[in-house]
Design a protein around this motif. Structure first.
Motif: not given
Length: 179
Positions: A84-95
């Motif tokens: 979809e063209g996203v340049s930066v992804i942040f995940t939160t959780g599961g670390t």
């Protein structure tokens, strides 16, 4: 934080792109159940909402979702966001270090390059604030398919720290990635 900047870094920041699309993925079995029941991002997703709010000041957040702690689902969601063209992804959780915490292992399996400095700085600043408990942090970052991915712990305080570290540098990082 110490504020030592080089002239070339400032020049890079000044010429950084402004058209940056971001995505946010919350990994949480319990929040995913809420999401499935209502079809809406749960109000209880404080960390995901913090990320969306912080990113929305300077960038567009075109994707935001909640998924279970599932490696295959994480990878397919990342692929969808990149498509979809996203340049930066942040995940939160599961670390964390629990048996359901799969974010770090999943991402390290796909990263083409790791940004070790992010995790190092994150843990250093966490240590200054929390003491030795910071060793539990497995925050990480890397590049996959031309996209920056930052994996943050699920706690709101950890997300605030991640925002403080990364958000001012997003344009600079994306500029380097696009060169």
């Amino acid at each position: 934080m110490m504020n030592m900047k080089s002239q070339s870094m400032e020049e890079h920041r000044a010429s950084a792109p402004e058209d940056i699309s971001c995505g946010v993925i919350t990994l949480s079995d319990s929040k995913y159940r809420e999401f499935q029941e209502t079809g809406e991002i749960p109000e209880s997703d404080t960390s995901g909402r913090l990320l969306v709010d912080a990113l929305s000041h300077d960038y567009s957040v075109s994707e935001y979702t909640v998924i279970p702690d599932d490696g295959e689902k994480l990878i397919s969601t990342i692929h969808d966001m990149i498509d979809e063209g996203v340049s930066v992804i942040f995940t939160t959780g599961g670390t964390g270090i629990g048996s359901r915490d799969i974010t770090v292992e999943t991402l390290r399996g796909i990263f083409e390059k790791e940004l070790d400095g992010f995790g190092e700085i994150f843990r250093y600043l966490s240590f200054k604030e929390l003491g030795a408990g910071a060793i539990l942090s497995r925050a990480t970052a890397g590049v996959y398919r031309g996209t920056l991915i930052f994996a943050l712990p699920g706690s709101p305080n950890a997300v605030k720290l991640g925002i403080e570290i990364v958000v001012p540098e997003i344009g600079h990082l994306v500029k380097h990635l696009r060169e």
